[in-house]
Design a protein around this motif. Structure first.
Motif, short mmCIF file in Angstrom:
data_model
loop_
_atom_site.label_atom_id
_atom_site.label_comp_id
_atom_site.label_asym_id
_atom_site.label_seq_id
_atom_site.Cartn_x
_atom_site.Cartn_y
_atom_site.Cartn_z
N ALA A 215 8.68 -2.38 0.62
CA ALA A 215 9.59 -3.16 1.46
C ALA A 215 10.84 -3.60 0.73
O ALA A 215 11.88 -3.84 1.36
CB ALA A 215 8.87 -4.38 2.02
N ASP A 216 10.78 -3.71 -0.63
CA ASP A 216 11.94 -4.29 -1.33
C ASP A 216 12.16 -3.58 -2.66
O ASP A 216 12.23 -2.36 -2.70
CB ASP A 216 11.73 -5.79 -1.51
N GLN A 217 12.21 -4.33 -3.76
CA GLN A 217 12.63 -3.80 -5.04
C GLN A 217 11.49 -3.37 -5.97
O GLN A 217 11.76 -2.87 -7.07
CB GLN A 217 13.48 -4.85 -5.77
N GLN A 224 9.16 -0.15 -15.52
CA GLN A 224 9.24 -1.27 -16.44
C GLN A 224 8.00 -2.17 -16.38
O GLN A 224 7.71 -2.89 -17.34
CB GLN A 224 10.48 -2.12 -16.14
N THR A 225 7.29 -2.14 -15.27
CA THR A 225 6.16 -3.07 -15.09
C THR A 225 4.79 -2.40 -15.18
O THR A 225 3.78 -3.10 -15.31
CB THR A 225 6.26 -3.76 -13.73
N ASP A 233 1.69 -7.15 -8.58
CA ASP A 233 2.74 -6.23 -8.13
C ASP A 233 3.33 -5.42 -9.27
O ASP A 233 4.39 -4.80 -9.12
CB ASP A 233 3.85 -7.02 -7.43
N THR A 234 2.67 -5.38 -10.41
CA THR A 234 3.18 -4.58 -11.53
C THR A 234 2.92 -3.09 -11.33
O THR A 234 3.55 -2.26 -11.97
CB THR A 234 2.55 -5.04 -12.85
N SER A 235 1.98 -2.75 -10.45
CA SER A 235 1.73 -1.36 -10.07
C SER A 235 1.75 -1.28 -8.55
O SER A 235 1.89 -2.30 -7.87
CB SER A 235 0.39 -0.86 -10.62
N VAL A 264 16.80 3.62 -3.00
CA VAL A 264 17.23 4.11 -4.30
C VAL A 264 16.22 5.12 -4.83
O VAL A 264 15.02 5.02 -4.57
CB VAL A 264 17.37 2.94 -5.32
N ARG A 265 16.74 6.09 -5.57
CA ARG A 265 15.90 7.00 -6.33
C ARG A 265 16.30 6.86 -7.79
O ARG A 265 17.46 7.04 -8.15
CB ARG A 265 16.09 8.45 -5.87
N ASN A 266 15.35 6.51 -8.64
CA ASN A 266 15.64 6.32 -10.06
C ASN A 266 14.42 6.73 -10.88
O ASN A 266 13.46 7.31 -10.35
CB ASN A 266 16.05 4.88 -10.34
N ASP A 267 14.45 6.40 -12.17
CA ASP A 267 13.34 6.78 -13.04
C ASP A 267 12.02 6.16 -12.58
O ASP A 267 10.96 6.77 -12.73
CB ASP A 267 13.63 6.33 -14.47
#
Length: 442
Positions: A215-217, A224-225, A233-235, A264-267
């Motif tokens: 739903a969000d970021q 990173q998490t 919410d780290t995974s 967004v699409r990122n690493d």
């Protein structure tokens, strides 16, 4: 004369994106849907642990209850049998004159053996299997299963550009059950209560978590998490529902692609896809090697240089080793049925490398305790750590002190789970100071 299909549910407890359910519904005039709760799940096995622990059983029970409710809205019902599958399926085939047996392809070799026994008893029965637990089917892979790449990296490069089918919608209707079908045996099942509730079983909870996470970021920061030892919410947190088929891997990929298009699409988002491919690799790894998934030497020609020391194993289980970070991991696992990926690696490395124990005892304990136990992923990852699996480096040995400084520098995780309450000794000694250890276990 009406034709009858029997759908034997296993790791596919959902209506959406379920090709096996759709095929069963299309193949006959009436249909039975059955789930077998095997009493042997709750008895100690070869490596002292039970195949089914309380945390996972509670999750499965909830998933079955919800599925039964969903089926009732479609004029169907879920038959629950507290018996071994061979006996139950054989009885249902004979009693209701089943024409077609439908199920998902077995994940583990023991499940494959059960199906073969049924095939031998009913040679004229039409048996149809479907790939509901994987992203691909063998026909889609760019190699024969016997030529499965020997490393994950090779596998990833071979499949990451393959097309993944769009998830199927839930069926709008199903054939009815046979008239006067016998009731389910819910009252015979083991108690499904648990002290701590972190996950709720069932397809609706799976979709709620999927939408919450995307739903969000959170996906944009996954890389990173993901190595954190704690934090809800780290995974993605989707593994329990994936393991039991309340959610399909294709549904996760589909939602991930939509996130990448809309946000967004990122690493980090690519790393989620990477992890799903790891899961996929282990599914085909298990299919290829069968019983080799459980052998002491794994898929290698030499057994590892470990043995079995009951005292050490008990201390590892209870979180009473000389290694605080591992103690914390083991206490979290026992209390909640959950453990981060990093925590699993540290606990496994400790058992194999610091305690010199037979890796299969550790894998069996994880099987008992983990809510998200998946045969292929659990045993494949343990082989990887023990150096008898797919790791080209021949095993992984984690420096536990360095890992503590890196991932729990303030000892907050250790303190929360009381991993460092006092100095722990690895072995007891007798009156002449000889360590009390058993003979070598082969």
């Amino acid at each position: 004369m009406a034709t009858t299909a029997l759908y034997w549910l296993t790791h596919d407890l959902r209506l959406c994106d379920n090709p096996a359910l759709r095929a069963a519904a299309a193949s006959a005039d009436q249909m039975l849907l059955v789930y077998c709760v095997d009493p042997s799940w709750f008895q100690p096995g070869q490596f002292q642990s039970r195949p089914m622990g309380q945390h996972r059983w509670r999750f499965i029970y909830q998933s079955l209850r919800e599925l039964d409710h969903q089926l009732s809205a479609l004029g169907q019902r879920l038959l629950i049998r507290f018996d071994d599958p061979e006996t139950t399926i054989d009885q249902l085939i004979r009693k209701y004159r089943v024409d077609t047996l439908v199920r998902s392809h077995a994940v583990a070799s023991d499940e494959q053996q059960q199906l073969e026994q049924i095939r031998e008893r009913h040679p004229r029965l039409h048996i149809a299997q479907f790939w509901t637990h994987t992203l691909f089917s063998p026909d889609h892979l760019p190699f024969d299963l016997q030529h499965l790449p020997t490393t994950f990296t090779q596998f990833r490069k071979a499949v990451e550009s393959l097309h993944i089918s769009t998830p199927l919608a839930a069926p709008g209707q199903l054939p009815p059950p046979p008239i006067a079908v016998e009731p389910s045996h819910w009252n015979e099942l083991p108690d499904a209560t648990a002290d701590i509730t972190l996950f709720s079983g069932g397809e609706s909870a799976a979709h709620a978590r999927l939408e919450y996470y995307f739903a969000d970021q959170l996906p944009a920061h996954y890389k990173q998490t993901r190595n954190s030892l704690s934090g809800g919410d780290t995974s993605t947190g989707l593994s329990p529902w994936l393991a039991h088929g309340c959610l399909s891997a294709r549904q996760v990929i589909d939602r991930l692609k939509r996130y990448e298009q809309e946000r967004v699409r990122n690493d980090s988002t690519e790393w989620i896809s990477f992890e799903l491919l790891w899961r996929e690799y282990f599914q085909w790894y298990a299919q290829k090697f069968g019983v080799g998934l459980y052998r002491f030497r794994g898929i290698t020609s030499k057994p590892p240089l470990t043995s079995f020391y009951p005292g050490r194993f008990r201390k590892w289980i209870e979180g009473e080793t000389p290694y605080p970070i591992v103690n914390a991991c083991m206490k979290q696992l026992a209390s909640t049925g959950t453990l981060s990926n990093r925590g699993r690696q540290l606990a496994a490395s400790c058992l194999v490398n610091e305690l010199s124990l037979d890796w299969r005892y550790g894998a069996s304990w994880f099987q008992q305790q983990l809510i998200d136990y998946d045969p292929a992923c659990n045993w494949g990852n343990w082989q990887y750590i023990a150096g008898v699996g797919a790791d080209p480096r021949g095993g992984r040995h984690f420096d536990l002190e360095w890992q503590t400084r890196q991932y729990d520098p303030l000892h907050q995780y250790i303190q929360h789970w009381a991993g460092n309450s006092e100095l722990k000794l690895l072995d007891h000694v007798d009156y002449v100071d000889w360590p009390i250890v058993p003979e070598h276990h082969d």
